[in-house]
Write an enzyme that holds these catalytic residues in place. Structure first.
Site, mmCIF file in Angstrom:
data_model
loop_
_atom_site.group_PDB
_atom_site.id
_atom_site.type_symbol
_atom_site.label_atom_id
_atom_site.label_comp_id
_atom_site.label_asym_id
_atom_site.label_seq_id
_atom_site.Cartn_x
_atom_site.Cartn_y
_atom_site.Cartn_z
ATOM 1 N N GLU A 175 0.859 -1.202 0.000
ATOM 2 C CA GLU A 175 0.000 0.000 0.000
ATOM 3 C C GLU A 175 0.883 1.236 0.000
ATOM 4 O O GLU A 175 2.109 1.135 0.113
ATOM 5 C CB GLU A 175 -0.935 -0.028 1.221
ATOM 6 C CG GLU A 175 -1.970 -1.142 1.126
ATOM 7 C CD GLU A 175 -2.898 -1.230 2.334
ATOM 8 O OE1 GLU A 175 -2.876 -0.345 3.189
ATOM 9 O OE2 GLU A 175 -3.635 -2.227 2.406
ATOM 10 N N HIS A 195 -11.222 9.375 6.520
ATOM 11 C CA HIS A 195 -10.964 7.944 6.727
ATOM 12 C C HIS A 195 -10.409 7.618 8.107
ATOM 13 O O HIS A 195 -10.812 6.649 8.725
ATOM 14 C CB HIS A 195 -9.975 7.496 5.648
ATOM 15 C CG HIS A 195 -9.639 6.045 5.655
ATOM 16 N ND1 HIS A 195 -10.591 5.059 5.449
ATOM 17 C CD2 HIS A 195 -8.453 5.392 5.825
ATOM 18 C CE1 HIS A 195 -9.995 3.863 5.476
ATOM 19 N NE2 HIS A 195 -8.711 4.046 5.738
ATOM 20 N N ARG A 241 -0.543 8.712 1.465
ATOM 21 C CA ARG A 241 -1.938 9.123 1.282
ATOM 22 C C ARG A 241 -2.184 10.621 1.261
ATOM 23 O O ARG A 241 -3.027 11.111 0.524
ATOM 24 C CB ARG A 241 -2.752 8.563 2.431
ATOM 25 C CG ARG A 241 -3.354 7.287 2.037
ATOM 26 C CD ARG A 241 -4.227 6.795 3.093
ATOM 27 N NE ARG A 241 -4.239 5.369 2.870
ATOM 28 C CZ ARG A 241 -4.763 4.489 3.653
ATOM 29 N NH1 ARG A 241 -5.350 4.882 4.751
ATOM 30 N NH2 ARG A 241 -4.735 3.234 3.357
ATOM 31 N N ARG A 290 -0.751 8.807 8.986
ATOM 32 C CA ARG A 290 -0.607 7.375 9.264
ATOM 33 C C ARG A 290 -0.172 6.592 8.025
ATOM 34 O O ARG A 290 -0.734 6.765 6.930
ATOM 35 C CB ARG A 290 -1.959 6.828 9.738
ATOM 36 C CG ARG A 290 -1.995 5.342 10.002
ATOM 37 C CD ARG A 290 -3.392 4.929 10.364
ATOM 38 N NE ARG A 290 -4.273 5.082 9.236
ATOM 39 C CZ ARG A 290 -4.802 4.084 8.537
ATOM 40 N NH1 ARG A 290 -4.535 2.843 8.875
ATOM 41 N NH2 ARG A 290 -5.592 4.310 7.526
ATOM 42 N N HIS A 296 -8.911 9.216 2.782
ATOM 43 C CA HIS A 296 -8.508 8.119 1.897
ATOM 44 C C HIS A 296 -8.695 8.596 0.471
ATOM 45 O O HIS A 296 -9.746 9.160 0.138
ATOM 46 C CB HIS A 296 -9.352 6.871 2.168
ATOM 47 C CG HIS A 296 -8.747 5.636 1.584
ATOM 48 N ND1 HIS A 296 -8.691 5.413 0.229
ATOM 49 C CD2 HIS A 296 -8.157 4.568 2.171
ATOM 50 C CE1 HIS A 296 -8.084 4.253 0.015
ATOM 51 N NE2 HIS A 296 -7.751 3.725 1.173
HETATM 52 C C1 SIN Z 1 -7.195 0.407 2.493
HETATM 53 O O1 SIN Z 1 -7.451 -0.777 2.296
HETATM 54 O O2 SIN Z 1 -6.874 1.179 1.592
HETATM 55 C C2 SIN Z 1 -7.290 0.933 3.874
HETATM 56 C C3 SIN Z 1 -6.139 0.518 4.663
HETATM 57 C C4 SIN Z 1 -5.911 1.479 5.790
HETATM 58 O O3 SIN Z 1 -6.572 2.498 5.874
HETATM 59 O O4 SIN Z 1 -4.997 1.229 6.584
#
Ligand code: SIN
Length: 537
Positions: free
Chosen positions: A121, A351, A290, A386, A244
């Site tokens: 991610e 988010h 993010r 985060r 998000h």
């Molecule tokens: C996601 O699956 O994009 C969310 C994961 C997160 O917010 O840690």
């Protein structure tokens, strides 16, 4: 005045039924009786909605130092490095416990059976996200709730909405303050009950519902932070609300999350002309941290006047997508989008709350008897932004540490026997419900418009003024009408909104998730500091 009569006594009160609360409760049940208080059904938690997974070092190609470095980098200079190190390094045994409880993480295929399949991610330099396809949170909840149901020492109280913490000072003692328990509205009877215990653990999640658009479920109304604040506990870094980048943009989708893991598997963000606009913004392109991606999307939408941008993962086959992202695939399809053939329209949505109730690395707050773990708390792990999927890890590690610390030292105070019940007084039934719904909508809209991804001092001040008026109106309503769940949540939301705005106004720089046009750069003249607000009692 007719005080409510029911008093429940336990050794531990756990407020919230996500990963933090449930994993703590299971440990606490080995040494005492536990009440889990949850607003709706046990599975209605932020954890249940987590798609991505748990970031944890398990691969030989990864290391604690890489994970720590990625966390610090995403946190933009505000992480507490000691907390980051502890949480990262103490992850693996907590994951093993979760697996022993029955959690199954996805494994690799084709000759790699038995090895965990690790996702990637934004901001992670390595593959390290343990997942159960795109329903990781749901599977974790299932495993934890199964174990809770089998524990004779745990009682779960569903449809119980916490109103306020009970402290010694609140009930008239003048000696050193401590938390004695919590007043709770049982929404099935309309009565406020007293729950008393030497240990109260806040694990009530975040506050996404303070914004008009959020990936969070309806329960995320900042109750834990609001109750701790009213009980005199400081809160930190509330200006850092993570948006998000990719919530599904569809009128009927209620901000459904399209996991960052989709970009981890090569999904590319494009504008309406099909251009991969992130390529010019950051070396990690669509997988940048993010804050950077959400801001770039916001700028792109404003620049082009488009209502959304697009996430393109059409290079993967329908079979592959259905296997790796079953829930997202189905959801998109139910709205007429086949993600194997068409780009997914997406927008940012609120988010995650990166700040919260100030705690140490063991979840200990400044109020003896009160502990806080998970999104509700601020340990210093997340800093100004985060790192994706670090939150479930933090919840597991800090819940364990809190249990160990409490087991070593928390005394059982004898004066929990002398608690006054809730005074119902002469409050009448709310006759103007429209006030609640209007104020609720107004707060969420004004937070979205004035306190969103890109801020200005002028807009923040405007929000602050309006919120002061709303707070006075809500307080008046609160004292003069009978309690309902909506009223309790509205009272919490308006306070949370003010804490976010006050924190944002006091940060005179841009850093991580807090970006203001009036101070567009980080202040490099002084070392970065947390925004800590102290309640005046
Ligand atoms: C996601 O699956 O994009 C969310 C994961 C997160 O917010 O840690």
């Amino acid at each position: 005045m007719s005080p409510s009569t029911t008093v429940h006594r336990f050794d531990f009160l756990v407020i919230g039924s996500g990963i933090a609360g449930l994993s703590f409760a299971l440990k606490a049940a080995d040494i005492g009786t536990v009440a889990i208080l949850t607003k709706k059904k046990s599975a209605d938690s932020n954890t249940n909605h987590a798609q991505g997974g748990i970031a944890c070092v398990t691969s030989s190609e990864d290391s604690y130092d890489y994970h720590i470095r990625d966390t610090l980098e995403a946190g933009a200079g505000l992480c507490n490095e000691a907390a980051v190190r502890r949480i990262v390094e103490e992850g693996p045994p907590r994951i093993r416990e979760l697996i022993e409880l029955g959690m199954t993480f996805a494994e690799r295929e084709n000759g790699h059976r038995g090895e965990l399949d690790l996702g990637k991610e934004g901001g992670h330099s390595k593959r390290r996200i343990l997942h159960a396809k795109d329903v990781t949170g749901r599977e974790i909840e299932k495993a934890l709730l199964g174990a809770v149901a089998a524990s004779p020492n745990i009682r779960v109280f569903e449809n119980h909405v916490c109103v306020d913490l009970i402290t010694k000072h609140r009930v008239g003692y003048s000696t050193a303050n401590r938390c004695l328990g919590v007043y709770v509205l049982d929404t099935s009877t309309g009565m406020v009950e007293t729950f008393a215990a030497p240990v109260t653990l806040l694990a009530s999640g975040g506050c996404g519902k303070v914004y008009l658009y959020t990936t969070n479920p309806d329960i995320a109304t900042g109750d834990g932070v609001a109750m701790a604040w009213r009980a005199g506990v400081p809160v930190a870094n509330m200006e850092f609300i993570q948006f998000h980048p990719t919530a599904l943009f569809h009128k009927d989708a209620k901000s459904f999350l399209v996991s960052e893991a989709v970009r981890g598997e090569g999904g590319v963000l494009r504008n309406r002309k099909g251009e991969p606009f992130m390529d010019k913004v950051h070396p990690l392109k669509s997988l940048a941290p993010r804050d950077i991606v959400a801001r770039a999307i916001d700028a792109e939408m404003k620049r082009t006047g488009a209502p959304c941008v697009y996430l393109d993962i059409t290079h993967k086959s329908a079979d592959w997508l259905r296997e790796r992202f079953p829930s997202i695939y189905e959801k998109c399809l139910s709205h007429g989008i086949d993600m194997a053939k068409a780009q997914i329209p997406v927008v940012p949505a609120a988010h995650y709350q990166c700040g919260g109730v100030v705690t140490d690395i063991d979840g200990r707050t400044s109020l003896p008897g009160l502990w806080a773990v998970g999104e509700v708390a601020h340990t210093g792990l997340h800093g100004a932004n985060r790192l994706a999927s670090n939150s479930l890890l933090e919840a597991l590690v800090v819940a364990h540490r809190a249990f160990v610390a409490i087991q070593k030292g928390e005394p059982t105070p004898p004066w929990t026997n002398m608690l006054p019940g809730w005074e119902v007084g002469s409050a009448s039934d709310p006759d103007e419900l429209v006030v609640i719904y209007h104020n609720w909508r107004e707060i969420r809209q004004l937070m979205w418009d004035y306190v969103g991804i890109v801020r200005t001092t002028k807009r923040l001040r405007r929000a602050a003024t309006r919120l002061r008026n709303l707070e006075a109106e809500v307080q008046d309503f609160y004292w003069n009408h009978k309690l309902t769940a909506d009223l309790i949540e509205l009272r919490n939301l308006v306070l949370i909104a003010s804490l976010i705005v006050d924190s944002a106004l006091s940060r005179r720089e841009s850093r991580g998730l807090h970006y203001t046009l009036d101070f567009p750069k980080p202040d490099t003249d002084v070392p970065p500091v947390d925004t800590v607000l102290h309640p005046s009692l």
